[in-house]
Motif scaffolding. Sequence first.
Motif, short mmCIF file in Angstrom:
data_model
loop_
_atom_site.label_atom_id
_atom_site.label_comp_id
_atom_site.label_asym_id
_atom_site.label_seq_id
_atom_site.Cartn_x
_atom_site.Cartn_y
_atom_site.Cartn_z
N TYR A 75 6.47 9.00 1.46
CA TYR A 75 5.19 9.32 0.84
C TYR A 75 4.06 9.21 1.87
O TYR A 75 3.19 10.09 1.94
N ALA A 76 4.13 8.16 2.69
CA ALA A 76 3.09 7.95 3.71
C ALA A 76 3.10 9.09 4.73
O ALA A 76 2.04 9.59 5.13
N TYR A 126 -2.65 6.00 5.90
CA TYR A 126 -1.20 6.26 5.80
C TYR A 126 -0.61 6.56 7.18
O TYR A 126 0.50 6.14 7.49
N THR A 127 -1.37 7.28 8.00
CA THR A 127 -0.91 7.57 9.36
C THR A 127 -0.71 6.28 10.15
O THR A 127 0.30 6.09 10.84
N HIS A 170 0.84 -1.20 0.00
CA HIS A 170 0.00 0.00 0.00
C HIS A 170 0.87 1.26 0.00
O HIS A 170 0.51 2.26 -0.62
N CYS A 171 2.02 1.20 0.71
CA CYS A 171 2.90 2.38 0.78
C CYS A 171 3.55 2.68 -0.56
O CYS A 171 3.78 3.85 -0.89
N TYR A 197 1.69 12.21 3.10
CA TYR A 197 0.24 12.05 2.93
C TYR A 197 -0.47 12.23 4.27
O TYR A 197 -1.51 12.89 4.36
N SER A 198 0.13 11.67 5.33
CA SER A 198 -0.51 11.75 6.64
C SER A 198 -0.51 13.17 7.19
O SER A 198 -1.31 13.51 8.05
N PHE A 209 -7.42 1.41 3.57
CA PHE A 209 -6.99 1.74 2.21
C PHE A 209 -8.04 1.34 1.18
O PHE A 209 -8.18 2.01 0.17
N PRO A 262 -5.77 9.21 4.17
CA PRO A 262 -4.68 9.80 4.97
C PRO A 262 -4.55 9.14 6.35
O PRO A 262 -3.43 8.98 6.86
N ALA A 303 -0.13 3.38 8.87
CA ALA A 303 1.02 2.68 8.29
C ALA A 303 2.33 3.23 8.86
O ALA A 303 3.26 2.49 9.14
#
Lengths: 256, 297
Positions: free
Chosen positions: B37-38, B266-267, A106-107, B41-42, B254, B263, B269
């Motif tokens: 990226y995560a 992603y946080t 997913h990342c 995004y977060s 997701f 978002p 993650a």
Amino acid sequence: MKKALLYSICALFALPFAYLALLSLATQWFYPALLPDSLTFLHWTGLHAGFFSALAYSCLFALTIGMFSTLAGFLSAQYIAGHPWRRWALVLAYLPYAFSPVIYAHCIKFFFLVSNLAGQVTGVMLAQFILCYPFAFLLFFRHFDADLRAMEDLSATLGASRTATFFRVLLPVSKDALRLCFAQTFLISWFDYGLSSVIGLGQVRTLTVLTYQYIGEANTYLAAVTACMICFPPLLLLWLNQRFVFRSETLQSETA
Amino acid sequence: MSATAQKNTQYRRPQGHAALVFFLLLGVMPLAAGLVYAVLYSLGLIGYLNTGFTLQYWYIALTSKALWASLTLSLGLAVLVSTVSFFLALRCVIALRPHLKQRGVRFSLHLPLALPPLVAAFVSFQWLGGTGILARGAHALGLIQTTDSFPVLVNDPYYIGVFVTLLLLNFPFILLLVLDQYDRAGITEYIHLAATLGGNSAQIRRKVILAILIHRVLPTLVLYTVFLFGAFEVPLLLGQQSPAMISVLISQKFSKFNLADVPVAYTCAVLYAGVILVLIACFWRWHFRQSPNTEPA
């Protein structure tokens, strides 16, 4: 008593395979029947094109990833094992290895989407490679210890060229490690569900993705057929490994 | 050293750098890029709904009971499975060691290697479910009359199905590991020595066998715990929607159609990555304190 316990444990580990084979051959097996009404090969003979394409994808991915990860891991570890930053490389190699593949997928999915690799065979292949490569590196890092590097130096001191050292010293000595790494990376790719489903976007269906789809559709008989197909190559590898390892161990002990 | 030998040994340096760059590019960069990226995004700096820097997604994630329940559940289950696997393996090795070396038994112990988690979860679902093989056995023995009388072992609130499946998948590996380390450490000699010095069987078990094995097995056990922490396929099929294990929770967020959840996903993650980094850092710190000059397997 001890033997009964031991055989119970062994039977417990063998039972899932016997059950899957039986389920894949069952015509009807409803509650509360303990055994299926009758057996048939219909589920095996009536497989559609989707199954064969999934099988072909799984074989392609596992063989390619097994080969390239092993090769890349071997060459990287050979040079990095003597590098001053070797310890940092080792620490970093543990991270992708320890990460859950589905969260990893997913990342990195965004990068695959913008490079038009998501939903493509090459995309899934690349994603599996970046998961398997650090694992192969870790396996070979331990293999390239001080002894092997000293052997490499000795070969050079005796005048062997780089090519000769690689082909006549390193490869023969590393035969077992290469075989082990290929088998392990083959299995990681063969068993992968998380990366293939997320990066493949449901368009690249491997056997594991297809099995999950059948489970979701409550199509237990076809799920059992695909599950049997997933289990077959690892079982074969295991049998071959046990056969040859056991034989070489027996020979060694007899020689000793 | 002759000129040829010098030339042949010196080639390593530039190729070593090239190998390191290749390794960083393909082995580490994808994960690092994904995490950067995560993080971005977060923080609302990129993405479909970005409105500039914000901490609201972090606030939502950190105050979410589901996330903390999920992290606690995942970590607790991972530690429990590893611990139970280790003590069961220890017990088996002490009681059955000579038999475990037989060819057929060794082959059986390797069998779960050929069982991917998805298939193991499918088999568990078929066995432990309300109409599964165990329920049929109970019905045949007259223990239950209807499927409702059979205890819920799949998608149950106590994660019994997940625990049993993960345990059966991991126990053989730990058993083989303990068996291997038992032989490598030469524990038999230590046992004889302890017995000669007057130690009773309980003392020998606790202060010799357990003490030596736990020291040797712990690094691998910690790594297993980290893998189990991120287990996906088994809890996906056998676990509950809420609380879900961390990989399932993040995947759910997701996959939802609500873009506002992305978002937060992603946080989560990033938080998961933080926990993994802390665990791996602890593992390395501990390892280098114990044996500063060696790398773990």
